[in-house]
Design a protein around this motif. Sequence first.
Motif, PDB file in Angstrom:
ATOM      1  N   PHE A 211      23.816  33.972  -9.820  1.00  0.00           N
ATOM      2  CA  PHE A 211      23.084  35.022 -10.535  1.00  0.00           C
ATOM      3  C   PHE A 211      23.983  36.222 -10.830  1.00  0.00           C
ATOM      4  N   ARG A 212      24.968  36.457  -9.994  1.00  0.00           N
ATOM      5  CA  ARG A 212      25.935  37.522 -10.282  1.00  0.00           C
ATOM      6  C   ARG A 212      26.773  37.139 -11.507  1.00  0.00           C
ATOM      7  N   VAL A 213      27.129  35.869 -11.604  1.00  0.00           N
ATOM      8  CA  VAL A 213      27.879  35.399 -12.774  1.00  0.00           C
ATOM      9  C   VAL A 213      27.042  35.589 -14.032  1.00  0.00           C
ATOM     10  N   ILE A 214      25.769  35.200 -13.965  1.00  0.00           N
ATOM     11  CA  ILE A 214      24.873  35.363 -15.115  1.00  0.00           C
ATOM     12  C   ILE A 214      24.736  36.844 -15.476  1.00  0.00           C
ATOM     13  N   ALA A 215      24.631  37.704 -14.475  1.00  0.00           N
ATOM     14  CA  ALA A 215      24.469  39.131 -14.718  1.00  0.00           C
ATOM     15  C   ALA A 215      25.702  39.724 -15.387  1.00  0.00           C
ATOM     16  N   TYR A 216      26.892  39.348 -14.911  1.00  0.00           N
ATOM     17  CA  TYR A 216      28.116  39.847 -15.551  1.00  0.00           C
ATOM     18  C   TYR A 216      28.204  39.358 -16.994  1.00  0.00           C
ATOM     19  N   LYS A 217      27.790  38.129 -17.229  1.00  0.00           N
ATOM     20  CA  LYS A 217      27.804  37.624 -18.599  1.00  0.00           C
ATOM     21  C   LYS A 217      26.895  38.474 -19.482  1.00  0.00           C
ATOM     22  N   ALA A 218      25.691  38.759 -19.011  1.00  0.00           N
ATOM     23  CA  ALA A 218      24.737  39.542 -19.807  1.00  0.00           C
ATOM     24  C   ALA A 218      25.303  40.915 -20.138  1.00  0.00           C
ATOM     25  N   ILE A 219      25.907  41.575 -19.164  1.00  0.00           N
ATOM     26  CA  ILE A 219      26.407  42.927 -19.383  1.00  0.00           C
ATOM     27  C   ILE A 219      27.645  42.935 -20.260  1.00  0.00           C
ATOM     28  N   LEU A 220      28.564  42.008 -20.039  1.00  0.00           N
ATOM     29  CA  LEU A 220      29.785  42.008 -20.837  1.00  0.00           C
ATOM     30  C   LEU A 220      29.565  41.511 -22.257  1.00  0.00           C
ATOM     31  N   GLU A 221      28.516  40.763 -22.481  1.00  0.00           N
ATOM     32  CA  GLU A 221      28.227  40.347 -23.852  1.00  0.00           C
ATOM     33  C   GLU A 221      27.636  41.494 -24.669  1.00  0.00           C
ATOM     34  N   ALA A 222      26.971  42.435 -24.003  1.00  0.00           N
ATOM     35  CA  ALA A 222      26.354  43.558 -24.731  1.00  0.00           C
ATOM     36  C   ALA A 222      26.292  44.788 -23.830  1.00  0.00           C
ATOM     37  N   PRO A 223      27.448  45.394 -23.527  1.00  0.00           N
ATOM     38  CA  PRO A 223      27.462  46.532 -22.597  1.00  0.00           C
ATOM     39  C   PRO A 223      26.577  47.691 -23.030  1.00  0.00           C
ATOM     40  N   ALA A 224      26.528  47.980 -24.331  1.00  0.00           N
ATOM     41  CA  ALA A 224      25.743  49.118 -24.807  1.00  0.00           C
ATOM     42  C   ALA A 224      24.266  48.952 -24.494  1.00  0.00           C
ATOM     43  N   SER A 225      23.799  47.719 -24.432  1.00  0.00           N
ATOM     44  CA  SER A 225      22.391  47.465 -24.121  1.00  0.00           C
ATOM     45  C   SER A 225      22.037  47.907 -22.709  1.00  0.00           C
ATOM     46  N   PHE A 226      23.069  48.023 -21.862  1.00  0.00           N
ATOM     47  CA  PHE A 226      22.862  48.433 -20.477  1.00  0.00           C
ATOM     48  C   PHE A 226      23.381  49.851 -20.229  1.00  0.00           C
ATOM     49  N   GLY A 227      23.648  50.568 -21.314  1.00  0.00           N
ATOM     50  CA  GLY A 227      24.038  51.958 -21.197  1.00  0.00           C
ATOM     51  C   GLY A 227      25.514  52.239 -21.109  1.00  0.00           C
ATOM     52  N   PHE A 228      26.348  51.209 -21.240  1.00  0.00           N
ATOM     53  CA  PHE A 228      27.794  51.402 -21.159  1.00  0.00           C
ATOM     54  C   PHE A 228      28.367  51.635 -22.556  1.00  0.00           C
ATOM     55  N   LYS A 229      28.996  52.775 -22.738  1.00  0.00           N
ATOM     56  CA  LYS A 229      29.550  53.134 -24.044  1.00  0.00           C
ATOM     57  C   LYS A 229      31.020  53.510 -23.871  1.00  0.00           C
ATOM     58  N   LEU A 230      31.899  52.762 -24.499  1.00  0.00           N
ATOM     59  CA  LEU A 230      33.330  52.998 -24.405  1.00  0.00           C
ATOM     60  C   LEU A 230      33.921  53.157 -25.792  1.00  0.00           C
ATOM     61  N   ALA A 231      34.890  54.042 -25.911  1.00  0.00           N
ATOM     62  CA  ALA A 231      35.675  54.150 -27.138  1.00  0.00           C
ATOM     63  C   ALA A 231      36.772  53.100 -27.097  1.00  0.00           C
ATOM     64  N   ALA A 232      37.281  52.729 -28.260  1.00  0.00           N
ATOM     65  CA  ALA A 232      38.270  51.655 -28.340  1.00  0.00           C
ATOM     66  C   ALA A 232      39.498  51.936 -27.485  1.00  0.00           C
ATOM     67  N   ASP A 233      39.985  53.177 -27.490  1.00  0.00           N
ATOM     68  CA  ASP A 233      41.210  53.470 -26.760  1.00  0.00           C
ATOM     69  C   ASP A 233      40.987  53.638 -25.261  1.00  0.00           C
ATOM     70  N   GLN A 234      39.744  53.451 -24.804  1.00  0.00           N
ATOM     71  CA  GLN A 234      39.482  53.498 -23.367  1.00  0.00           C
ATOM     72  C   GLN A 234      39.596  52.130 -22.711  1.00  0.00           C
ATOM     73  N   LEU A 235      39.693  51.081 -23.519  1.00  0.00           N
ATOM     74  CA  LEU A 235      39.905  49.741 -22.980  1.00  0.00           C
ATOM     75  C   LEU A 235      41.347  49.615 -22.488  1.00  0.00           C
ATOM     76  N   TYR A 236      41.591  48.629 -21.607  1.00  0.00           N
ATOM     77  CA  TYR A 236      42.949  48.323 -21.178  1.00  0.00           C
ATOM     78  C   TYR A 236      43.473  47.198 -22.059  1.00  0.00           C
ATOM     79  N   PHE A 237      44.728  47.311 -22.493  1.00  0.00           N
ATOM     80  CA  PHE A 237      45.251  46.375 -23.480  1.00  0.00           C
ATOM     81  C   PHE A 237      46.308  45.444 -22.882  1.00  0.00           C
ATOM     82  N   PRO A 238      46.377  44.223 -23.404  1.00  0.00           N
ATOM     83  CA  PRO A 238      47.398  43.292 -22.915  1.00  0.00           C
ATOM     84  C   PRO A 238      48.795  43.859 -23.143  1.00  0.00           C
TER      85      PRO A 238
END
Length: 314
Positions: A211-238
């Motif tokens: 269920f933790r795996v399912i929960a991470y999938k739900a949040i990472l597929e649509a972070p904004a739906s759960f209140g997470f808002k990031l700007a592009a340059d706030q991500l970590y890049f390869p």
Amino acid sequence: MKLPIIISLTAAIAAAPLQLGATTPTHSTVYASIYSPSIPAQVTLCGKSIDLDRVDMYERLDRELTAIMYTHGSTLLVIKRANRYFPLLAPILKANGVPSDLLYLACTESLLNPRAISPAKAAGIWQFMPSTAKEYGLEVSDEVDERFNIEKETVAACKYFKRALAKFGDWPSVMAAFNGGMGRISSELEAQMGSDAFDLFLTEETQRYPFRVIAYKAILEAPASFGFKLAADQLYFPRECTTVEVSGPVEDWAVWAQQYGITYSELRDENPWIRAKKLTNKAGKTYQVRVPSRKSLSRKSQHKPIYNKNWVAR
């Protein structure tokens, strides 16, 4: 000289009647709104629809979604790190015939921290124990620990997943086995006459795991739906790297790093499988050492690809 006054005040306070709610606040108190995540009627995991009508399954997913959603700092780091590590992990899963949803198992295991070490001494993004790592072909020694080699550990994880799938036939049971062990899940399926891990009464950690795996999938597929808002340059890049083969000993990795224009810290950060200042390498094994480009180590000049557009607020 002040002692009698203190005693007097203490006595007065003790003698005063307790009046709950009698004090009128001098200003309005505003609290942030707290929302409970919406739980769908069903979810899809590894291409299979999972019905959540069962009360226990609904509540288990609700628990994990709520916990991960409100563990803001850790969840934000997972989203940021995913942009760096999913492009490295996903092709390996695909090449080995493993569904991409297993990416979220790595989130569950380590929060995508390639240097993670658990109290039980599990290590790396996939959190292999030393004995299991060796069983799946990884070197674990004082100088080299390939549980911290992201590519090699991911290949080893794929071997485990495929072996477990052949044994159990379903991915939720594979996930539970990755946490609790194949032997334990196999014996409990037989003893409890269950069809898959969702039917089993297990230790709390293992029972929560799919269920933790399912929960991470739900949040990472649509972070904004759960209140997470990031700007592009706030991500970590390869990081862009060149690969250098090392087939002999290295007397001093710090000196080696300087020869390639990077610091010892940058070398270790990119190659956490290096566990000592030197490499004896008596067997003459060939190691692939990643050397990051100077451009990729600067925020101003690094290339900034976005793996999933949904991670960026619009």
